[in-house]
Design a protein around this motif. Structure first.
Motif: not given
Length: 349
Positions: A224-241
């Motif tokens: 399926g389609k996916s969007y990584d928010l956290v990957k390998d324990g690291c935040i991928e999205d720049s808006t993450t707080e």
């Protein structure tokens, strides 16, 4: 003849047949098929309905009790004395988890109390205790996962800690008091969704880390389609707080992580959205759950690390407006995310 039921409500019973009437003679074939069969118990006292998230006990009739409660007699686990239908989630009200080679068992007890005052004094005049259970077939996953349903994963053992239950729950507000139980859940793209992941264990030295957080268009762990928010324990999205405290400024239990994010859709897709998390358990003197991302040395988790990580998912969600984000198909190398929506994510690690 059937064996005695393992529990009065929701238990299992077995029957064994022998190939002796007549027995095979002169090298003849034995009777075909298995010699043992298993069946559900049907008792007059009650019936039990088991679904993927809860157990429902229906008593045969009203009792003359002051109060009825389950093993844990907390407020949400107590019922009026004339109650005939009792419902509890699988991981609540003191439910105990057991297993054998083929099934996972959730066990609890209905307690009917004639007089709370007499019970507190250590006597009884007609109280009753009715054990019940739900049984689920094990999936045989090689990583040790005993059973998985939407929002819940149970594993046999983690670093010697016995059975653990991993939960992913969704809430409508940042108070984390109004849990979403009915899916698919519809929300506007202007809404935020509040998500809590936790590990249910009495071990006070245990902590929880989020190795991966994804939005996917499928309940399956792969594809399926996916969007990584956290990957390998690291935040991928720049808006993450990142946060470490609750709304009142108090530190959260180390076994709990919370997040909230604004709803979205995948580009060129009207599919529903599932939230997937890969969680890691740490024990005393192991601080890796709190430092899963080393910004100076971003690395992929090793196979040994991944063996001690566990997947849980929840959904589906339906966003009602046209704003979208792009996703990547499984097996395709991730490219920078193109968004037409501000996606806000707050994650407590």
């Amino acid at each position: 003849e059937w064996s005695t039921c393992s529990e009065p409500c929701g238990g299992k019973r077995t029957i064994t047949r022998t190939c002796t009437n007549p027995a095979p003679l002169h090298g003849g074939a034995t009777c075909p098929g298995s010699g043992t069969s298993e069946g559900d118990c049907s008792e007059e006292m009650c019936t039990v309905t088991c679904d993927g998230e809860k157990m429902t006990v229906t008593l045969a009739g009203e009792g003359n009790f002051e109060i009825i409660h389950l093993i844990d007699d907390a407020t949400d686990c107590e019922f009026p004395g004339d109650t005939t239908v009792i419902e509890t989630n699988l991981h609540e009200c003191g439910t105990e988890i057991g297993y054998n080679t083929t099934h996972l068992y959730y066990k609890n007890e209905v307690h009917g109390i004639k007089s709370e005052e007499e019970a507190d004094a250590g006597i009884t005049r007609g109280d009753f205790k009715l054990p019940f259970q739900c049984a689920y077939e094990r999936d045989g996953n090689a990583k040790g996962i005993r059973w998985q349903i939407t929002g819940q994963t149970v594993v046999e053992s983690v670093t010697g800690k016995g059975a653990l239950t991993f939960l992913l729950e969704m809430y409508e507000t940042d108070a984390y008091s109004k849990k979403i139980d009915d899916f698919p859940f519809e929300l506007s793209l202007t809404d935020n969704l509040f998500v809590q992941v936790k590990v249910d264990s009495p071990d006070t030295t245990m902590s929880l880390g989020v190795a991966q957080l994804q939005a996917k268009d499928t309940p399956n762990e792969t594809g399926g389609k996916s969007y990584d928010l956290v990957k390998d324990g690291c935040i991928e999205d720049s808006t993450t707080e990142l946060e470490v405290n609750d709304k009142d400024g108090k530190p959260l239990d180390l076994k709990v992580k919370r997040l909230n994010f604004q709803a979205f859709n995948f580009l060129n897709s009207e599919s529903t959205i599932y939230i997937h998390a890969v969680l890691k358990v740490c024990v005393k003197d192991d601080n890796s759950c709190n430092n899963m991302c080393d910004e100076t040395r971003r690395r992929r988790r090793s196979p040994d690390e991944e063996q001690n990580e566990y997947h849980v998912f929840q959904g589906p969600l339906i966003a009602t407006d046209a704003l979208s984000v792009s996703g990547v198909d499984a097996g395709v190398k991730c490219s920078p995310l193109v968004t037409t929506l501000l996606l806000v994510l707050s994650l407590i690690l």
